[in-house]
Write a protein that holds these residues in place. Structure first.
Motif, PDB file in Angstrom:
ATOM      1  N   SER A  16      -4.385  -0.508 -10.892  1.00  0.00           N
ATOM      2  CA  SER A  16      -5.322  -1.429 -11.234  1.00  0.00           C
ATOM      3  C   SER A  16      -4.673  -2.097 -11.789  1.00  0.00           C
ATOM      4  O   SER A  16      -5.105  -3.626 -12.123  1.00  0.00           O
TER       5      SER A  16
ATOM      6  N   SER B 112      -1.904  -2.769 -12.624  1.00  0.00           N
ATOM      7  CA  SER B 112      -0.462  -3.720 -12.183  1.00  0.00           C
ATOM      8  C   SER B 112      -1.512  -4.668 -11.490  1.00  0.00           C
ATOM      9  O   SER B 112      -0.657  -6.172 -11.754  1.00  0.00           O
ATOM     10  N   VAL B 113      -2.324  -4.771 -10.524  1.00  0.00           N
ATOM     11  CA  VAL B 113      -2.999  -5.946 -10.059  1.00  0.00           C
ATOM     12  C   VAL B 113      -3.592  -7.205 -11.080  1.00  0.00           C
ATOM     13  O   VAL B 113      -3.849  -8.623 -10.481  1.00  0.00           O
TER      14      VAL B 113
ATOM     15  N   PHE C 265     -12.011  -0.515  -6.634  1.00  0.00           N
ATOM     16  CA  PHE C 265     -10.130  -0.892  -6.135  1.00  0.00           C
ATOM     17  C   PHE C 265      -9.420  -0.167  -5.584  1.00  0.00           C
ATOM     18  O   PHE C 265      -9.202   0.181  -4.365  1.00  0.00           O
TER      19      PHE C 265
ATOM     20  N   PHE D 129     -10.707  -6.961 -14.125  1.00  0.00           N
ATOM     21  CA  PHE D 129     -10.468  -7.144 -12.616  1.00  0.00           C
ATOM     22  C   PHE D 129     -11.474  -5.995 -12.383  1.00  0.00           C
ATOM     23  O   PHE D 129     -12.143  -6.126 -10.669  1.00  0.00           O
ATOM     24  N   CYS D 130     -11.090  -4.850 -12.578  1.00  0.00           N
ATOM     25  CA  CYS D 130     -12.398  -3.722 -12.840  1.00  0.00           C
ATOM     26  C   CYS D 130     -13.759  -4.327 -11.808  1.00  0.00           C
ATOM     27  O   CYS D 130     -14.364  -3.761 -10.883  1.00  0.00           O
TER      28      CYS D 130
ATOM     29  N   ILE E  41       0.342   1.989  -6.489  1.00  0.00           N
ATOM     30  CA  ILE E  41      -0.163   0.515  -7.441  1.00  0.00           C
ATOM     31  C   ILE E  41      -1.558   1.030  -8.577  1.00  0.00           C
ATOM     32  O   ILE E  41      -2.425   1.559  -7.792  1.00  0.00           O
TER      33      ILE E  41
ATOM     34  N   ASP F  98      -7.643  -5.476 -17.310  1.00  0.00           N
ATOM     35  CA  ASP F  98      -8.030  -4.351 -15.884  1.00  0.00           C
ATOM     36  C   ASP F  98      -8.964  -3.859 -16.193  1.00  0.00           C
ATOM     37  O   ASP F  98      -9.567  -4.114 -14.751  1.00  0.00           O
TER      38      ASP F  98
ATOM     39  N   TYR G  88       0.525  -1.022   0.207  1.00  0.00           N
ATOM     40  CA  TYR G  88      -0.153   0.257  -0.215  1.00  0.00           C
ATOM     41  C   TYR G  88       1.354   0.956   0.002  1.00  0.00           C
ATOM     42  O   TYR G  88       0.448   2.362   0.065  1.00  0.00           O
TER      43      TYR G  88
ATOM     44  N   LEU H 185      -8.592   0.493  -1.797  1.00  0.00           N
ATOM     45  CA  LEU H 185      -6.425   0.967  -1.507  1.00  0.00           C
ATOM     46  C   LEU H 185      -6.612   2.351  -0.388  1.00  0.00           C
ATOM     47  O   LEU H 185      -5.966   2.894  -0.269  1.00  0.00           O
TER      48      LEU H 185
ATOM     49  N   LEU I 173      -0.803  -8.821 -12.518  1.00  0.00           N
ATOM     50  CA  LEU I 173      -0.703 -10.452 -11.120  1.00  0.00           C
ATOM     51  C   LEU I 173      -1.782 -11.492 -11.909  1.00  0.00           C
ATOM     52  O   LEU I 173      -1.660 -12.852 -11.758  1.00  0.00           O
ATOM     53  N   LEU I 174      -3.076 -10.714 -11.791  1.00  0.00           N
ATOM     54  CA  LEU I 174      -4.251 -12.058 -12.023  1.00  0.00           C
ATOM     55  C   LEU I 174      -4.606 -12.613 -13.460  1.00  0.00           C
ATOM     56  O   LEU I 174      -5.676 -13.313 -13.451  1.00  0.00           O
TER      57      LEU I 174
END
Length: 94
Positions: free
Chosen positions: A7, A9-10, A33, A21-22, A5, A18, A1, A37, A13-14
């Motif tokens: 969304s 980049s996350v 997100f 994920f959102c 960071i 984007d 945190y 955060l 990773l998954l």
């Protein structure tokens, strides 16, 4: 945190886009997100404000904000008081 960071980049990773994920994140948390955060960062800042004598500027930086003005705005939006007022309330209550 404490780092920048995004969304994206996350999502990377998954192995998601984007947008996917959102949408997934908001469906399961009812928040974006960025909202989650920021709430987490402000929660961590609250602990530091209440239990340390560090400057608000340093706490903002340690909480992942590179701009104290933005930190103050987010803090007030989430906590409904300024960081300084929060510190005075918490430290006065102890």
């Amino acid at each position: 945190y404490t780092q920048v960071i995004s969304s994206q980049s996350v999502a990377d990773l998954l192995n998601m886009t984007d947008t996917s994920f959102c949408r997934f994140f908001q469906k399961h948390t009812q928040k974006t997100f960025k909202q989650v955060l920021n709430e987490y960062r402000i929660t961590q800042a609250c602990k530091k404000l209440a239990f340390s004598e560090k400057s608000i500027e340093l706490i903002a930086y340690e909480s992942g904000y590179s701009n104290q003005s933005f930190f103050n705005r987010m803090f007030k939006e989430i906590m409904h008081v300024t960081p300084l007022a929060y510190r005075r309330i918490r430290q006065g209550a102890d």
